[in-house]
Design a protein around this motif. Structure first.
Motif, PDB file in Angstrom:
ATOM      1  N   VAL A  28      -3.273   3.659   3.842  1.00 19.89           N
ATOM      2  CA  VAL A  28      -4.450   2.794   3.824  1.00 19.89           C
ATOM      3  C   VAL A  28      -4.030   1.351   3.618  1.00 19.89           C
ATOM      4  O   VAL A  28      -4.550   0.441   4.250  1.00 19.89           O
ATOM      5  CB  VAL A  28      -5.420   3.218   2.691  1.00 19.89           C
ATOM      6  CG1 VAL A  28      -6.573   2.237   2.557  1.00 19.89           C
ATOM      7  CG2 VAL A  28      -5.925   4.616   2.930  1.00 19.89           C
ATOM      8  N   GLU A  29      -3.066   1.148   2.721  1.00 22.73           N
ATOM      9  CA  GLU A  29      -2.680  -0.209   2.349  1.00 22.73           C
ATOM     10  C   GLU A  29      -1.235  -0.214   1.876  1.00 22.73           C
ATOM     11  O   GLU A  29      -0.741   0.773   1.335  1.00 22.73           O
ATOM     12  CB  GLU A  29      -3.596  -0.685   1.215  1.00 22.73           C
ATOM     13  CG  GLU A  29      -3.329  -2.069   0.740  1.00 22.73           C
ATOM     14  CD  GLU A  29      -4.277  -2.480  -0.393  1.00 22.73           C
ATOM     15  OE1 GLU A  29      -4.469  -3.677  -0.559  1.00 22.73           O
ATOM     16  OE2 GLU A  29      -4.787  -1.603  -1.103  1.00 22.73           O
ATOM     17  N   PHE A  30      -0.552  -1.338   2.100  1.00 26.95           N
ATOM     18  CA  PHE A  30       0.775  -1.509   1.520  1.00 26.95           C
ATOM     19  C   PHE A  30       0.922  -2.942   1.044  1.00 26.95           C
ATOM     20  O   PHE A  30       0.266  -3.856   1.543  1.00 26.95           O
ATOM     21  CB  PHE A  30       1.891  -1.143   2.516  1.00 26.95           C
ATOM     22  CG  PHE A  30       2.083  -2.145   3.617  1.00 26.95           C
ATOM     23  CD1 PHE A  30       3.016  -3.165   3.495  1.00 26.95           C
ATOM     24  CD2 PHE A  30       1.337  -2.063   4.783  1.00 26.95           C
ATOM     25  CE1 PHE A  30       3.199  -4.086   4.501  1.00 26.95           C
ATOM     26  CE2 PHE A  30       1.510  -2.972   5.794  1.00 26.95           C
ATOM     27  CZ  PHE A  30       2.447  -3.994   5.662  1.00 26.95           C
ATOM     28  N   ASN A  31       1.773  -3.114   0.055  1.00 27.08           N
ATOM     29  CA  ASN A  31       2.032  -4.430  -0.509  1.00 27.08           C
ATOM     30  C   ASN A  31       3.525  -4.564  -0.747  1.00 27.08           C
ATOM     31  O   ASN A  31       4.117  -3.717  -1.410  1.00 27.08           O
ATOM     32  CB  ASN A  31       1.263  -4.593  -1.827  1.00 27.08           C
ATOM     33  CG  ASN A  31       1.537  -5.924  -2.478  1.00 27.08           C
ATOM     34  OD1 ASN A  31       1.499  -6.962  -1.822  1.00 27.08           O
ATOM     35  ND2 ASN A  31       1.829  -5.913  -3.758  1.00 27.08           N
ATOM     36  N   PHE A  49       2.763   1.615  -1.590  1.00 26.11           N
ATOM     37  CA  PHE A  49       1.909   2.197  -0.566  1.00 26.11           C
ATOM     38  C   PHE A  49       0.718   2.894  -1.235  1.00 26.11           C
ATOM     39  O   PHE A  49       0.867   3.520  -2.276  1.00 26.11           O
ATOM     40  CB  PHE A  49       2.681   3.242   0.245  1.00 26.11           C
ATOM     41  CG  PHE A  49       3.833   2.670   1.021  1.00 26.11           C
ATOM     42  CD1 PHE A  49       3.619   2.066   2.241  1.00 26.11           C
ATOM     43  CD2 PHE A  49       5.130   2.742   0.532  1.00 26.11           C
ATOM     44  CE1 PHE A  49       4.685   1.548   2.971  1.00 26.11           C
ATOM     45  CE2 PHE A  49       6.192   2.224   1.245  1.00 26.11           C
ATOM     46  CZ  PHE A  49       5.972   1.628   2.468  1.00 26.11           C
ATOM     47  N   THR A  50      -0.443   2.805  -0.598  1.00 24.17           N
ATOM     48  CA  THR A  50      -1.641   3.517  -1.039  1.00 24.17           C
ATOM     49  C   THR A  50      -2.124   4.359   0.130  1.00 24.17           C
ATOM     50  O   THR A  50      -2.236   3.867   1.253  1.00 24.17           O
ATOM     51  CB  THR A  50      -2.751   2.536  -1.473  1.00 24.17           C
ATOM     52  OG1 THR A  50      -2.247   1.688  -2.500  1.00 24.17           O
ATOM     53  CG2 THR A  50      -3.968   3.289  -1.989  1.00 24.17           C
ATOM     54  N   ASN A  52      -4.951   7.462   1.735  1.00 25.92           N
ATOM     55  CA  ASN A  52      -6.395   7.695   1.693  1.00 25.92           C
ATOM     56  C   ASN A  52      -6.816   8.779   0.710  1.00 25.92           C
ATOM     57  O   ASN A  52      -7.995   8.905   0.402  1.00 25.92           O
ATOM     58  CB  ASN A  52      -6.971   7.966   3.084  1.00 25.92           C
ATOM     59  CG  ASN A  52      -6.502   9.265   3.684  1.00 25.92           C
ATOM     60  OD1 ASN A  52      -5.633   9.951   3.155  1.00 25.92           O
ATOM     61  ND2 ASN A  52      -7.062   9.597   4.833  1.00 25.92           N
ATOM     62  N   ARG A  56      -0.494   6.906  -4.764  1.00 22.76           N
ATOM     63  CA  ARG A  56       0.273   5.663  -4.668  1.00 22.76           C
ATOM     64  C   ARG A  56       1.755   6.001  -4.747  1.00 22.76           C
ATOM     65  O   ARG A  56       2.146   6.901  -5.473  1.00 22.76           O
ATOM     66  CB  ARG A  56      -0.106   4.699  -5.790  1.00 22.76           C
ATOM     67  CG  ARG A  56      -1.537   4.232  -5.705  1.00 22.76           C
ATOM     68  CD  ARG A  56      -1.904   3.362  -6.896  1.00 22.76           C
ATOM     69  NE  ARG A  56      -3.300   3.005  -6.845  1.00 22.76           N
ATOM     70  CZ  ARG A  56      -3.765   1.897  -6.290  1.00 22.76           C
ATOM     71  NH1 ARG A  56      -2.936   1.037  -5.746  1.00 22.76           N
ATOM     72  NH2 ARG A  56      -5.054   1.649  -6.286  1.00 22.76           N
TER      73      ARG A  56
END
Length: 78
Positions: A28-31, A49-50, A52, A56
């Motif tokens: 869904v998301e990464f930083n 990483f996150t 759905n 994490r």
């Protein structure tokens, strides 16, 4: 770890597949939390990483620059 791999793409592919499979969810998301430049064409990237399903994961990726494109050379999750 990098010395053990030395371009063994099968190991890298399997590691990425294992990482994705065990999360049981889509990304869904990464930083990118930190980068460490080793050489002009190699950088270590630390990313969060996150998925759905709410899971994490933190990963360390060795990236190499081949012909102007950054590619994963080695992968480690923890």
């Amino acid at each position: 770890m990098l010395a053990q791999l030395m371009g063994d793409e099968r190991w890298i592919t399997q590691s990425m597949s294992n990482f994705t499979h065990r999360t049981d969810g889509d990304l869904v998301e990464f930083n990118i939390s930190h980068e460490q430049e080793l050489e002009d064409d190699m950088t270590i990237v630390y990313a969060d990483f996150t998925f759905n399903n709410g899971r994490r994961e933190t990963a360390e990726l060795a990236m190499i620059n081949e012909d102007g494109a950054w590619k994963v050379f080695a992968f480690k999750s923890y």
